[in-house]
Design an enzyme around this catalytic site. Structure first.
Site, mmCIF file in Angstrom:
data_model
loop_
_atom_site.group_PDB
_atom_site.id
_atom_site.type_symbol
_atom_site.label_atom_id
_atom_site.label_comp_id
_atom_site.label_asym_id
_atom_site.label_seq_id
_atom_site.Cartn_x
_atom_site.Cartn_y
_atom_site.Cartn_z
ATOM 1 N N SER A 142 41.707 -77.015 76.210
ATOM 2 C CA SER A 142 40.844 -77.663 77.375
ATOM 3 C C SER A 142 40.930 -78.922 77.509
ATOM 4 O O SER A 142 41.242 -79.597 77.135
ATOM 5 C CB SER A 142 39.348 -77.231 76.889
ATOM 6 N N TYR A 155 32.391 -78.316 70.897
ATOM 7 C CA TYR A 155 33.587 -77.666 71.348
ATOM 8 C C TYR A 155 34.418 -79.149 71.132
ATOM 9 O O TYR A 155 35.815 -78.529 71.285
ATOM 10 C CB TYR A 155 32.972 -77.320 73.168
#
Ligand code: NAD
Length: 260
Positions: A142, A155
């Site tokens: 990401s 995350y």
């Protein structure tokens, strides 16, 4: 281009994983789908993908937060399909909270799926790739594998870890026909992001459409979402012969997010 290769795409019953499965199937790869969902809907996806691309498509329902289910899934794929050639570590979840109030069980769940699952699939699938001296490992990290945002401790930690794991595996396989790379997408309008937009709209009382625009503009200079199809084509490129010397990269596809 990928005719005869077997691609296992984790978390491919939805969103980015499904986009990647479609792109790899269109290039001729046989596909094993994985992920949760309504069994009838998954069967519909599976048979449509097989018919559209004219390739074999199978489905494994393993819960990738459980190492023993990962082990069973890969040994099942080995015995049914003769080993994984292309491994796409895509399954992921999100949870948003300030670090001091971050629920410990949510931390553990995000790390287990977004980071440890990729370690387990890689360590189990790698020996067969080494035997064939060919393999492609594509980790869906990401923009949050490269930079941080508030309230995403688990995350961001998992995705930075995944980029690190990618580099180590790339170095350990550097003298072989196996490559390992990460893709670092910006915002993609999938169920994972739609949930975050809905939560913002509920908290602010503003319309969902307004929150969708403001979420994009806070981070992504292009003002446009990345699409699962675009990520699928990038993953297919990383599996192609042209990408043989792309090794250990963390490839951004983020509308300019991390260029700032
Ligand atoms: P999504 O919620 O649409 O899809 C997630 C997939 O993972 C689904 O198929 C789901 O069934 C599966 N899954 C969830 N828990 C699982 C488990 N325990 N075991 C097996 N499968 C499980 O999400 P998405 O947006 O398509 O995200 C896919 C990946 O892309 C994630 O790793 C995410 O972090 C990453 N990513 C997404 C965005 C974005 O903006 N959507 C941006 C950057 C990176």
């Amino acid at each position: 281009m990928l005719e005869g290769k077997l691609a296992l795409v984790t978390g491919s019953t939805s969103g980015i994983g499904l986009g990647i499965a479609r792109s790899l199937a269109a290039k001729g790869a046989r596909i094993v789908l994985n992920g949760f969902g309504d069994p009838a809907e998954i069967e519909r996806l599976r048979s449509k993908l097989a018919a559209d691309a004219g390739v074999d498509v199978d489905y494994e329902g393993a819960d990738l937060s459980k190492p023993e289910e990962i082990e069973a899934m890969i040994s099942h794929v080995d015995s049914r399909h003769g080993g994984v050639d292309i491994l796409v570590n895509n399954a992921g979840i999100q949870f948003v909270a300030p670090v001091e109030r971050f629920p410990v069980d949510r931390w553990d769940a995000v790390i287990a799926l977004n980071l440890s699952a990729a370690f387990h699939t890689t360590r189990i699938a790698l020996p067969a790739m080494k035997q064939r001296n060919w393999g492609r490992i594509v980790n869906i990290a990401s923009a949050h594998g490269l930079v941080a945002s508030v309230e995403k401790a688990a995350y961001v930690a998992a995705k930075h870890g995944l980029v690190g794991l990618t580099k180590v595996v790339a170095l350990e396989t550097a003298g072989t026909g196996i490559t390992c790379n990460a893709i670092c997408p910006g915002w993609v309008l999938t169920p994972l992001v739609a949930k975050q937009i809905d939560a913002r709209a509920e908290a602010s009382g503003r319309p969902v459409e307004e929150e969708r625009r403001s979420l994009l503009l806070e981070k992504q200079p292009s003002g446009e979402f990345v699409t699962p199809e675009q990520i699928g084509e990038l993953a297919a490129f990383l599996c192609s012969p042209a990408a043989e010397q792309v090794r250990g990269a963390a490839w951004s596809i983020d509308g300019g997010w991390t260029a700032q």
